[in-house]
Write a protein that holds these residues in place. Sequence first.
Motif, short mmCIF file in Angstrom:
data_model
loop_
_atom_site.label_atom_id
_atom_site.label_comp_id
_atom_site.label_asym_id
_atom_site.label_seq_id
_atom_site.Cartn_x
_atom_site.Cartn_y
_atom_site.Cartn_z
N ALA A 30 13.37 3.65 -1.62
CA ALA A 30 12.32 2.62 -1.72
C ALA A 30 12.67 1.43 -0.85
N ASP A 31 13.94 1.05 -0.83
CA ASP A 31 14.38 -0.05 0.03
C ASP A 31 14.18 0.30 1.50
N LEU A 32 14.53 1.53 1.87
CA LEU A 32 14.33 1.98 3.25
C LEU A 32 12.85 1.94 3.62
N ILE A 33 12.00 2.45 2.75
CA ILE A 33 10.57 2.46 3.04
C ILE A 33 10.03 1.03 3.15
N ASP A 34 10.48 0.13 2.29
CA ASP A 34 10.05 -1.27 2.40
C ASP A 34 10.42 -1.83 3.76
N THR A 35 11.64 -1.55 4.20
CA THR A 35 12.09 -2.03 5.52
C THR A 35 11.24 -1.42 6.63
N LEU A 36 11.00 -0.12 6.54
CA LEU A 36 10.20 0.54 7.58
C LEU A 36 8.77 -0.01 7.62
N GLU A 84 0.83 -1.20 0.00
CA GLU A 84 0.00 0.00 0.00
C GLU A 84 0.87 1.26 0.00
N TYR A 85 0.44 2.27 -0.75
CA TYR A 85 1.13 3.57 -0.79
C TYR A 85 0.94 4.24 0.56
N THR A 86 2.03 4.68 1.18
CA THR A 86 1.98 5.24 2.52
C THR A 86 2.38 6.72 2.52
N LEU A 96 16.77 3.84 11.33
CA LEU A 96 17.76 4.14 10.30
C LEU A 96 19.07 3.41 10.57
N SER A 97 19.45 3.34 11.83
CA SER A 97 20.68 2.62 12.19
C SER A 97 20.57 1.14 11.84
N THR A 98 19.42 0.57 12.09
CA THR A 98 19.20 -0.84 11.76
C THR A 98 19.28 -1.05 10.26
N TRP A 99 18.66 -0.17 9.50
CA TRP A 99 18.69 -0.28 8.04
C TRP A 99 20.11 -0.17 7.51
N LEU A 100 20.86 0.80 8.05
CA LEU A 100 22.25 0.96 7.60
C LEU A 100 23.09 -0.26 7.97
N ALA A 101 22.82 -0.86 9.12
CA ALA A 101 23.53 -2.08 9.50
C ALA A 101 23.20 -3.21 8.53
N GLU A 102 21.95 -3.29 8.11
CA GLU A 102 21.56 -4.30 7.12
C GLU A 102 22.31 -4.09 5.81
N ARG A 111 7.66 -2.89 6.65
CA ARG A 111 7.65 -4.26 7.19
C ARG A 111 7.69 -4.25 8.71
N ASN A 112 8.22 -3.16 9.26
CA ASN A 112 8.32 -3.03 10.71
C ASN A 112 7.21 -2.14 11.29
N GLY A 113 6.17 -1.90 10.50
CA GLY A 113 5.00 -1.18 11.00
C GLY A 113 5.11 0.33 10.98
N ILE A 114 6.10 0.86 10.32
CA ILE A 114 6.28 2.31 10.25
C ILE A 114 5.74 2.80 8.91
N SER A 115 4.80 3.74 8.95
CA SER A 115 4.22 4.23 7.69
C SER A 115 4.17 5.75 7.61
N LYS A 116 4.55 6.44 8.70
CA LYS A 116 4.51 7.90 8.71
C LYS A 116 5.87 8.46 9.09
N GLU A 117 6.20 9.61 8.53
CA GLU A 117 7.49 10.26 8.80
C GLU A 117 7.75 10.43 10.29
N GLY A 118 6.75 10.86 11.02
CA GLY A 118 6.91 11.13 12.44
C GLY A 118 7.19 9.90 13.29
N ASP A 119 6.98 8.72 12.73
CA ASP A 119 7.22 7.48 13.47
C ASP A 119 8.62 6.93 13.27
N VAL A 120 9.38 7.49 12.33
CA VAL A 120 10.73 7.01 12.06
C VAL A 120 11.66 7.54 13.15
#
Length: 84
Positions: free
Chosen positions: A44-50, A10-12, A66-72, A52-61
């Motif tokens: 797009a990869d970052l948003i897919d990761t977010l 879904e577009y978030t 971001l540290s987890t994504w960069l580690a991945e 998948r972890n239940g994050i869909s709004k800017e204010g929830d990031v």
Amino acid sequence: MSAEASEPREYTPLDAAVDRYILYLRVERGLADNTIQAYARDLADLIDTLTRNGISKEGDVREAHLSTWLAELSGSGMSARSQA
């Protein structure tokens, strides 16, 4: 980047924020198409990761997301220069 094949999601509001940012890069900054495409793929990869972890709004990031994504990215063999 994630190598997983996934179904369209879904577009978030995060997608809308990235779309605005990409438009800014294209119109205001005048970046080259290849640069914009690379940014768009990474975001797009970052948003897919977010999402998948239940994050869909800017204010929830959070910084931890971001540290987890960069580690991945680092774990996937992407060079530090490419991650920057």
